[in-house]
Design an enzyme around this catalytic site. Structure first.
Site, PDB file in Angstrom:
ATOM      1  N   GLU A  73       0.826  -1.208   0.000  1.00 60.24           N
ATOM      2  CA  GLU A  73       0.000   0.000   0.000  1.00 60.24           C
ATOM      3  C   GLU A  73       0.859   1.255   0.000  1.00 60.24           C
ATOM      4  O   GLU A  73       2.065   1.208   0.276  1.00 60.24           O
ATOM      5  CB  GLU A  73      -0.920   0.002   1.216  1.00 60.24           C
ATOM      6  CG  GLU A  73      -0.157   0.006   2.537  1.00 60.24           C
ATOM      7  CD  GLU A  73      -0.975   0.546   3.697  1.00 60.24           C
ATOM      8  OE1 GLU A  73      -1.268   1.752   3.666  1.00 60.24           O
ATOM      9  OE2 GLU A  73      -1.291  -0.227   4.617  1.00 60.24           O
ATOM     10  N   LYS A 110      -4.632  -2.164  14.077  1.00 63.81           N
ATOM     11  CA  LYS A 110      -3.942  -1.091  14.794  1.00 63.81           C
ATOM     12  C   LYS A 110      -4.474  -1.010  16.228  1.00 63.81           C
ATOM     13  O   LYS A 110      -5.670  -1.102  16.460  1.00 63.81           O
ATOM     14  CB  LYS A 110      -4.130   0.236  14.066  1.00 63.81           C
ATOM     15  CG  LYS A 110      -3.460   0.266  12.696  1.00 63.81           C
ATOM     16  CD  LYS A 110      -3.625   1.594  12.034  1.00 63.81           C
ATOM     17  CE  LYS A 110      -2.888   1.662  10.699  1.00 63.81           C
ATOM     18  NZ  LYS A 110      -3.533   0.862   9.637  1.00 63.81           N
TER      19      LYS A 110
END
Length: 306
Positions: A27, A161
């Protein structure tokens, strides 16, 4: 006109795809919105070299000049790392960015979209998005989760996360039918920390184990992807309780600043770097490199099977 007219595939990547060589998607949001300049530029080169060193070809994704870039040149990487006018592109933004020629960094969701367009089945990222804390009130849920439920790409990450509600994130993934696999672990990682306190669905013993699951899923034509949780290396791991305290402080600052929506994750990550004196950035870099390493091994094994 079909979708191929929107593609700009780097020659190295195109050749690898034609020859059935292992390719790993990467990404660009981690470059434009996840790390400061110039550390991100150094990381961009390092992560691609990590993929090559394991025998695979890196394909960093981005939207530039009305094209879906499958693999970036040094000039492209510099554009993404310098930030400025680089937007954060998820599924909802994809068509508008292409139509207007704006420069956009791909998230987990949009990188999966790019990978599917050209048949790349393995993607390495840092950590996925998910259900945000207080998400049951705000309804702030990352499009990464719905993309995982619908797009057949294997995402290798260091878990969700830690700024997120990991329990609710895993519940959402279960609802979407996404298998959550631990790479040599029974515990689901929490990005900076190797153990979130939650378990995975299945523990993979080695890269070939994961590759076999990808192949079976592909052979059956299952529509969704899968998530591989790869814990941060122990020498770079941070203490869970310490990080929870840091995240609580960062959340208070975000609330005071009125930060919402897709800006919340970049804000929190930057604030955490500040509050940890840069230690979290070093961990972020190392876990992302480790994910690229493992994803490349998986891609190599998958190429052998196919």
């Amino acid at each position: 006109m079909d979708f191929r007219s929107y593609l700009d595939i780097k020659p190295e990547v195109l050749e690898a795809l034609k020859n059935g060589q292992p390719v790993v998607a990467l990404e660009s949001t981690i470059l434009s919105h996840g790390m400061p300049y110039p550390e991100n530029l150094g990381f961009a080169a390092q992560v691609e070299e990590t993929v090559r060193s394991e025998g695979a070809v890196p394909a960093t994704m981005a939207l530039i000049g009305g094209k879906v870039k499958i693999g970036l040149s040094k000039e492209d990487l510099s554009i993404m790392c310098r930030g400025g006018v680089v937007g954060k592109v998820s599924r909802r933004d994809f068509a508008s960015y292409l139509a207007t020629g704006r420069t956009g960094a791909t998230t987990v969701a949009s990188t999966m979209m790019c990978a599917k367009l050209v048949g790349i089945k393995v993607f390495a990222t840092g950590g996925i998005g998910g259900v945000h804390r207080k998400g049951e009130v705000t309804m702030d849920v990352s499009a990464d989760l719905t993309e995982l439920g619908n797009t057949p790409v294997c995402v290798v990450c260091a878990g969700a996360k830690q700024i997120l509600d990991i329990g609710r994130t895993l519940e959402y993934l279960e609802t979407m039918g996404v298998p959550v696999i631990g790479y040599k672990t029974k515990n689901f990682p929490a990005f900076y920390c190797p153990n979130s306190g939650y378990k995975v669905d299945y523990e993979a013993k080695d890269p070939a184990d994961v590759a076999r699951i990808i192949k079976v899923s592909s052979d059956l034509g299952l529509k969704g992807g899968m998530l591989v949780g790869n814990p941060v290396p122990p020498e770079y791991a941070m203490d869970f309780d310490y990080m929870e305290g840091i995240i609580d402080k960062a959340m208070i600052d975000a609330e005071a600043a009125g930060v919402r929506g897709k800006e919340i994750t970049p804000f929190l990550l930057a604030k955490i770097v500040e509050l940890t004196g840069g230690e979290s950035l070093a961990t972020n870099i190392q876990l992302a490199l480790n994910n690229a390493r493992v994803a490349s091994k998986i891609a190599v094994e998958l190429a052998k099977m196919e």
